[in-house]
Scaffold this motif. Structure first.
Motif, PDB file in Angstrom:
ATOM      1  N   LEU A  75       3.551   0.252   1.329  1.00 35.70           N
ATOM      2  CA  LEU A  75       2.159  -0.091   1.084  1.00 35.70           C
ATOM      3  C   LEU A  75       1.244   0.775   1.945  1.00 35.70           C
ATOM      4  O   LEU A  75       0.248   1.335   1.453  1.00 35.70           O
ATOM      5  CB  LEU A  75       1.922  -1.572   1.384  1.00 35.70           C
ATOM      6  CG  LEU A  75       0.466  -2.057   1.299  1.00 35.70           C
ATOM      7  CD1 LEU A  75      -0.067  -1.898  -0.122  1.00 35.70           C
ATOM      8  CD2 LEU A  75       0.358  -3.508   1.754  1.00 35.70           C
ATOM      9  N   VAL A  76       1.558   0.903   3.233  1.00 39.20           N
ATOM     10  CA  VAL A  76       0.724   1.700   4.133  1.00 39.20           C
ATOM     11  C   VAL A  76       0.725   3.167   3.693  1.00 39.20           C
ATOM     12  O   VAL A  76      -0.322   3.830   3.686  1.00 39.20           O
ATOM     13  CB  VAL A  76       1.214   1.568   5.583  1.00 39.20           C
ATOM     14  CG1 VAL A  76       0.432   2.506   6.502  1.00 39.20           C
ATOM     15  CG2 VAL A  76       1.065   0.127   6.059  1.00 39.20           C
ATOM     16  N   PHE A  77       1.866   3.674   3.297  1.00 33.58           N
ATOM     17  CA  PHE A  77       1.968   5.056   2.838  1.00 33.58           C
ATOM     18  C   PHE A  77       1.052   5.280   1.633  1.00 33.58           C
ATOM     19  O   PHE A  77       0.275   6.253   1.591  1.00 33.58           O
ATOM     20  CB  PHE A  77       3.422   5.373   2.466  1.00 33.58           C
ATOM     21  CG  PHE A  77       3.632   6.765   1.933  1.00 33.58           C
ATOM     22  CD1 PHE A  77       3.792   7.836   2.805  1.00 33.58           C
ATOM     23  CD2 PHE A  77       3.663   7.010   0.568  1.00 33.58           C
ATOM     24  CE1 PHE A  77       3.990   9.126   2.322  1.00 33.58           C
ATOM     25  CE2 PHE A  77       3.860   8.292   0.079  1.00 33.58           C
ATOM     26  CZ  PHE A  77       4.022   9.352   0.957  1.00 33.58           C
ATOM     27  N   GLY A  78       1.119   4.378   0.648  1.00 34.37           N
ATOM     28  CA  GLY A  78       0.295   4.524  -0.548  1.00 34.37           C
ATOM     29  C   GLY A  78      -1.185   4.392  -0.245  1.00 34.37           C
ATOM     30  O   GLY A  78      -2.005   5.151  -0.778  1.00 34.37           O
ATOM     31  N   LEU A  79      -1.552   3.438   0.622  1.00 32.22           N
ATOM     32  CA  LEU A  79      -2.957   3.252   0.957  1.00 32.22           C
ATOM     33  C   LEU A  79      -3.509   4.452   1.727  1.00 32.22           C
ATOM     34  O   LEU A  79      -4.654   4.871   1.509  1.00 32.22           O
ATOM     35  CB  LEU A  79      -3.138   1.977   1.774  1.00 32.22           C
ATOM     36  CG  LEU A  79      -2.946   0.648   1.023  1.00 32.22           C
ATOM     37  CD1 LEU A  79      -3.040  -0.522   1.997  1.00 32.22           C
ATOM     38  CD2 LEU A  79      -3.993   0.493  -0.076  1.00 32.22           C
TER      39      LEU A  79
END
Length: 557
Positions: A75-79
Motif C-alpha cells: 500500500l505504501v509503495f503504491g501511494l
C-alpha cells in the motif's frame, strides 16, 4: 443556458457508454479517465461534487508513512508512486512539504528508530522527495519554537506533499477535465431507479434542486458513491466481495500556530499513541485527525471531539495561551469508508485503527457494474486507470491512455501566462505584503482559463478587485465560477470551489458587505433565495453544532 442546465439536457434522454454515480474523488477521476479515452460518459451526484467525504480530508497527498506501522508495504509503495505522479502532473497544486514529527517520552518509537523508518519510507517512495533528517530536541526547538520540547527526546523530518488549495477544489479539477473531454456532468442529481434492459441500464434521475425527473441510459454503471456504495449496490441488485465500514475523523481550523515562515506539517503522537497533525492552510492551522468507529456516514463534531484535540495540541505546543473552543474558526468532520471482506468480522475497537486504507475496484460482468470501494485522494490516478480497465473488459472500447486526462497545462503555456501577467503588472493589484501573488493564484486555480481573466481585468479594472475584503477572491473569479464551475448553492462556492468558509469566521462572512454581491454575481435574479438559504443553513448549523452537512450535501433517505 447555464452549463449545468446544458449538461442535464444532454443527460436526459441520452445513451452513454458509462454512467458514473457519485462525484467525489473516485467518481470525478473515473469520469475524467473514461472521457479522456473516448468513452461517452455522464456523471451525476445527488449533492455537490466533492461535498461529502472528499471535502473532509487532511488536504495531504502522501504515501502513508504511518501505514508502515502495520507493515502495509505494498500500500505504501503504491501511494508513494501515486504521490510522485501527482506532484509531477500538478506542480503548482500538489507541492512537497516537510513533516516534522516530535517524539516525546510516551511516543511508541525512539527517534533513531523513527529515523530508520523515515529512511525506508524515502526509499520505498523511489527517493521522489527530499531526504529525511534526524533532529535532537535542541535542533527541534530551533527549527520550530512553537513545539514544547520539555519531554521531547528528538524528532524526525521527512517529506510528503499537500494540496495548496482545498481538497474539494482538487476534485472539481477532474470534473472540469471530464467536461473538457466531452463528458456530461450534473450535480444535485440523484439516481432514483435503475433497471437492466438487455445490453443497457435504464435510469431514472431526479434533479434535487428543482424536483424534475429525467431518464437516461448507459451500457455500464460505475458506482462511486463513497460511503453510500453498498446501498447503491443493493438498489442495483449487484454484490461485491467487499463492503464498507466507517471511521470518523475531524479537523479543527484555528489561527496559525507555527512560528516559522515556511509551510511545514507538525506531527505528534496523541495520548492513544496515534499520529495527529498540525497542517498549514494559509494564515490558519488545521489540527487533526481523529479515528473513531461509527455505524453510519452522517456524523458531526462533538464537544468531546473538540476537547480531545484541543487538549492534545495544548500539551504539545508552547502557546502564549491555551487554545479553547472560542479559537476554533471552522470544523471539518467526515467518515473514511474503509474496505473489509464481506462476511468477515465486524472488527473490535482494539484493531479498528489497523484496518487498511486501501481501495478495491470490483466488476460484476453479469450486471455490467463497476464498484469502487474505499480510496484516498493520493491514489486517485490509480483508481481512474483501474476503472477504465474494468469498463473496457465489459465491452466498452477505449482509446489508448495517453495520460492527457489529468495534470496542469504545459510549461510553455504557463510561461506565456506569467509573461502576460508581468506585462500588465497583475501582481501590483495587491497591496498587502503577506498576500499570495495574483499570478501564482490565478494560474494554479484556473490554468488556461486564467488567460480570459487577464483579458477581463484589462477591459475592466474592477474585475481585479477583491469582492469580500481579505478573502482573496476577485470579482472576475466570481464571474468565472458562475459560468464554468456548476455552482448551484452559495455553499458550493464558499465551501468547495473556494475555502472561504474554512478560513473565515462565520460572523465575518455574515457581516461582509461583499456577500450579497457574491450571490448576485453567481445567481443573478435568484440571488436573494440562494443567499437566504445559505444564511439559514449557517445559522442552523451554529445552533445545532452540526458542522458536517452544509446545504447540498446528501441526507438520509
Amino acid at each position: 443556458m447555464s452549463l449545468r442546465r446544458a449538461n442535464l439536457s444532454r443527460i436526459s434522454g441520452g445513451l452513454f457508454d458509462v454512467l458514473v454515480v457519485g462525484g467525489g474523488i473516485n467518481g470525478a477521476v473515473s469520469a475524467a479517465s473514461l472521457a479522456g479515452r473516448g468513452a461517452t460518459v455522464s456523471l451525476v451526484d445527488r449533492g455537490d461534487f466533492g461535498a461529502f467525504t472528499s471535502q473532509e480530508s487532511s488536504n495531504l497527498v502522501w504515501g502513508g508513512f504511518k501505514y508502515l506501522e502495520n507493515y502495509e508495504l505494498p500500500l505504501v509503495f503504491g501511494l508513494c508512486r501515486s504521490r510522485n505522479r501527482l506532484m509531477k502532473a500538478y506542480p503548482d497544486n500538489v507541492r512537497e512539504i516537510g513533516f516534522l514529527a516530535a517524539l516525546d517520552r510516551t511516543a511508541p518509537y525512539r527517534p533513531w528508530f523513527a529515523a530508520l523508518g523515515a529512511t525506508a519510507y524515502w526509499g520505498i517512495g523511489g527517493f521522489g522527495t527530499g531526504r529525511p533528517h534526524l533532529l535532537s530536541a535542541k535542533d527541534l526547538e530551533t527549527e520550530e519554537p512553537a513545539v514544547d520540547t520539555t519531554t521531547v527526546r528528538g524528532a524526525i523530518q521527512y517529506q510528503d506533499a499537500y494540496l495548496v488549495d482545498n481538497d474539494s477544489r482538487f476534485v472539481f479539477s477532474f470534473v472540469r477535465s471530464a467536461i473538457e473531454a466531452g463528458a456530461s456532468v450534473a450535480n444535485y442529481v440523484e439516481l432514483v431507479h435503475a433497471e437492466r434492459d438487455g445490453d443497457r441500464w435504464v435510469c431514472t434521475l431526479r434533479d434535487t434542486d428543482t424536483g424534475e425527473e429525467h431518464t437516461t441510459q448507459a451500457r455500464v454503471l460505475v458506482n462511486a458513491a463513497g460511503p453510500f456504495v453498498d446501498a447503491v449496490n443493493d438498489d442495483l441488485a449487484t454484490t461485491t466481495g467487499h463492503r464498507i465500514v466507517y471511521s470518523k475523523g475531524i479537523h479543527l481550523v484555528v489561527p496559525r500556530l507555527t512560528t516559522t515562515r515556511h509551510d511545514r506539517v507538525l506531527a505528534f503522537f496523541d495520548d492513544t499513541q496515534r499520529l495527529f497533525y498540525v497542517i498549514p492552510m494559509g494564515h490558519r492551522s488545521v489540527i487533526g485527525t481523529t479515528d473513531t468507529r461509527v455505524d453510519e456516514p452522517f456524523t458531526s463534531v462533538t464537544d468531546d471531539d473538540r476537547d480531545f484535540l484541543l487538549a492534545q495540541i495544548n500539551d504539545r505546543l508552547d502557546l502564549p495561551a491555551p487554545l479553547t473552543r472560542a479559537d476554533v474558526i471552522a470544523e471539518r468532520c467526515g467518515v473514511r469508508p474503509l474496505v473489509v471482506s464481506r462476511g468477515g468480522s465486524d472488527h473490535t475497537e482494539a484493531d479498528w485503527t489497523t484496518l487498511s486504507r486501501k481501495h478495491v475496484v470490483e466488476r460484476d460482468d453479469a450486471r455490467a457494474v463497476v464498484t469502487i470501494l474505499g480510496g484516498k485522494l493520493t491514489d486517485c490516478l490509480n483508481v481512474g486507470a483501474e476503472v477504465a480497465a474494468d469498463v473496457e473488459a465489459l465491452g466498452v472500447p477505449l482509446e489508448d491512455d495517453l495520460h492527457n486526462w489529468y495534470g496542469e497545462p504545459a510549461t510553455a503555456t504557463r510561461a506565456e501566462f506569467y509573461r502576460q501577467a508581468r506585462l500588465m503588472r497583475l501582481d501590483s493589484l495587491r497591496t498587502r505584503p503577506d498576500a499570495e501573488p495574483l499570478t501564482d493564484r490565478l494560474w494554479r486555480r484556473y490554468g488556461r482559463r486564467a488567460f480570459d481573466m487577464l483579458e477581463a481585468i484589462r477591459a475592466d479594472p474592477r474585475m481585479g478587485e477583491d469582492v469580500m475584503g481579505s478573502t482573496d477572491y476577485l470579482r472576475i473569479e466570481l464571474h468565472n465560477a458562475a459560468e464554468h464551475e456548476l455552482v448551484v448553492t452559495l455553499d458550493d462556492f464558499m465551501r468547495r470551489r473556494s475555502k472561504i468558509d474554512l478560513v473565515v469566521r462565520d460572523e465575518d462572512i455574515i457581516g461582509s458587505p461583499g456577500l450579497r454581491e457574491v450571490a448576485e454575481i453567481l445567481f443573478g435574479a435568484d440571488a436573494e433565495r440562494r443567499l437566504a438559504d445559505y444564511l439559514e443553513a449557517k445559522t442552523r448549523r451554529e445552533a445545532s453544532g452540526d458542522q458536517l452537512r452544509p446545504s447540498g450535501t446528501p441526507r438520509p433517505a
